[in-house]
Design an enzyme around this catalytic site. Sequence first.
Site, PDB file in Angstrom:
ATOM      1  N   GLY A   2       2.746  -1.165   4.244  1.00 42.53           N
ATOM      2  CA  GLY A   2       2.764   0.250   3.901  1.00 42.53           C
ATOM      3  C   GLY A   2       4.181   0.710   3.616  1.00 42.53           C
ATOM      4  N   GLY A   3       4.828   1.287   4.619  1.00 44.85           N
ATOM      5  CA  GLY A   3       6.148   1.898   4.459  1.00 44.85           C
ATOM      6  C   GLY A   3       7.153   1.023   3.720  1.00 44.85           C
ATOM      7  N   GLY A  26       2.173   2.288  10.647  1.00 40.88           N
ATOM      8  CA  GLY A  26       3.067   3.437  10.469  1.00 40.88           C
ATOM      9  C   GLY A  26       3.739   3.899  11.745  1.00 40.88           C
ATOM     10  CG  HIS A  50      -5.861   1.730   5.162  1.00 42.66           C
ATOM     11  ND1 HIS A  50      -5.441   2.667   6.080  1.00 42.66           N
ATOM     12  CD2 HIS A  50      -4.794   0.917   4.957  1.00 42.66           C
ATOM     13  CE1 HIS A  50      -4.171   2.433   6.400  1.00 42.66           C
ATOM     14  NE2 HIS A  50      -3.757   1.366   5.725  1.00 42.66           N
ATOM     15  CB  SER A  52       5.097  -1.604  11.915  1.00 42.02           C
ATOM     16  OG  SER A  52       4.624  -0.286  12.101  1.00 42.02           O
ATOM     17  CD  GLU A  84      -3.135   5.446   6.737  1.00 42.77           C
ATOM     18  OE1 GLU A  84      -3.130   5.589   5.504  1.00 42.77           O
ATOM     19  OE2 GLU A  84      -2.184   4.945   7.368  1.00 42.77           O
ATOM     20  CD  GLU A  88      -3.494  -2.752   7.343  1.00 38.97           C
ATOM     21  OE1 GLU A  88      -2.396  -3.007   6.854  1.00 38.97           O
ATOM     22  OE2 GLU A  88      -4.110  -1.704   7.119  1.00 38.97           O
ATOM     23  CG  ASN A 106      -1.699   1.250   1.402  1.00 37.29           C
ATOM     24  OD1 ASN A 106      -1.851   2.011   0.452  1.00 37.29           O
ATOM     25  ND2 ASN A 106      -2.223   1.475   2.609  1.00 37.29           N
ATOM     26  CD1 TRP A 107       3.633   1.321  -2.976  1.00 42.32           C
ATOM     27  CD2 TRP A 107       3.247   2.416  -4.900  1.00 42.32           C
ATOM     28  NE1 TRP A 107       4.307   0.667  -3.977  1.00 42.32           N
ATOM     29  CE2 TRP A 107       4.092   1.314  -5.163  1.00 42.32           C
ATOM     30  CE3 TRP A 107       2.861   3.231  -5.952  1.00 42.32           C
ATOM     31  CZ2 TRP A 107       4.563   1.029  -6.447  1.00 42.32           C
ATOM     32  CZ3 TRP A 107       3.332   2.950  -7.230  1.00 42.32           C
ATOM     33  CH2 TRP A 107       4.171   1.864  -7.474  1.00 42.32           C
ATOM     34  CE  LYS A 108       0.414   3.529   4.979  1.00 45.32           C
ATOM     35  NZ  LYS A 108       0.061   3.656   6.367  1.00 45.32           N
TER      36      LYS A 108
HETATM   37  C1  PEP Z   1      -0.814   0.052   5.815  1.00 43.32           C
HETATM   38  O1  PEP Z   1      -0.801   1.187   5.368  1.00 43.32           O
HETATM   39  O2  PEP Z   1      -1.721  -0.716   5.524  1.00 43.32           O
HETATM   40  C2  PEP Z   1       0.294  -0.361   6.706  1.00 43.32           C
HETATM   41  C3  PEP Z   1       0.266  -1.550   7.238  1.00 43.32           C
HETATM   42  O3  PEP Z   1       1.300   0.557   6.892  1.00 43.32           O
HETATM   43  P1  PEP Z   1       2.739   0.275   7.582  1.00 43.32           P
HETATM   44  O4  PEP Z   1       3.253  -1.014   7.017  1.00 43.32           O
HETATM   45  O5  PEP Z   1       3.569   1.449   7.185  1.00 43.32           O
HETATM   46  O6  PEP Z   1       2.506   0.183   9.061  1.00 43.32           O
END
Ligand code: PEP
Length: 248
Positions: free
Chosen positions: A231-232, A172, A95, A210, A97, A166, A8-10
């Site tokens: 994500g990251g 994040g 998600h 994470s 967010e 999640e 997930n590039w966000k």
């Molecule tokens: C996400 O955005 O779904 C996520 C899991 O982010 P991160 O891996 O950065 O915690």
Amino acid sequence: MKKLIAGNWKMNGSLAANEALVKAMLEGLGGAVPAADMVLCAPAPYLAQLGGLLRDSPIAWGAQDVSAHEQGAFTGEVSAAMLRDFGCRYAIVGHSERRQYHAESDVTVANKAQRALAAGVTPIVCVGETLAEREAGQTELVVKRQLAAVIHVVAHCTSEIVVAYEPVWAIGTGKTATPEQAQQVHAVLRAQIAAATQHPERVHLLYGGSMNAANAASLLAQPDIDGGLIGGASLKAADFLQIVGSAR
Ligand code: PEP
């Protein structure tokens, strides 16, 4: 079942950065069949670019959201049929967010999942508790409520969704759920899915929060963790490929 690793590039990227990232991933794979199925989810304006870059590659692509409506007067929204028109295979829905910053309710998320399925796009349904909910002992209650809303709407298509657990406090933040904490929730979700469909074995249960190159193997070794939503670490080709490589 082959594991599924979704990136997930966000709201990150540019034409140049996306091209460099995807090329580095494809080069890193070197034509080999990846150890896990792979998906990259980009911001909407870059989906067509991503589709082009990933054509004839083993990596699928997806959107980060989809409208809960079929079509019409919904300015700014992107419908599932539009995504499908471009060959999009997946869409993240619910998600945290989006739930947090865009006030998406369980019902909205369920309707999005339903719209995606109806258009032939696989929804990656995110569920997860906040830190306050975990500390209040409500983790199971919250994730079951979120998933139940989706199951209620998609009904006999439950076996066609992907679910991502999640924990909001792990997204994040660098704080990962321990493999045991994640497995505990995944077992609950697995049982809920098994009660709702005759084909629970088809449903990938991803962990997200994470997940990185260092902790992926121990999370993915859990019996009910069928992949990851990243994500990251999906913005770094080497890290993402290492996570994929851990998914054996
Ligand atoms: C996400 O955005 O779904 C996520 C899991 O982010 P991160 O891996 O950065 O915690």
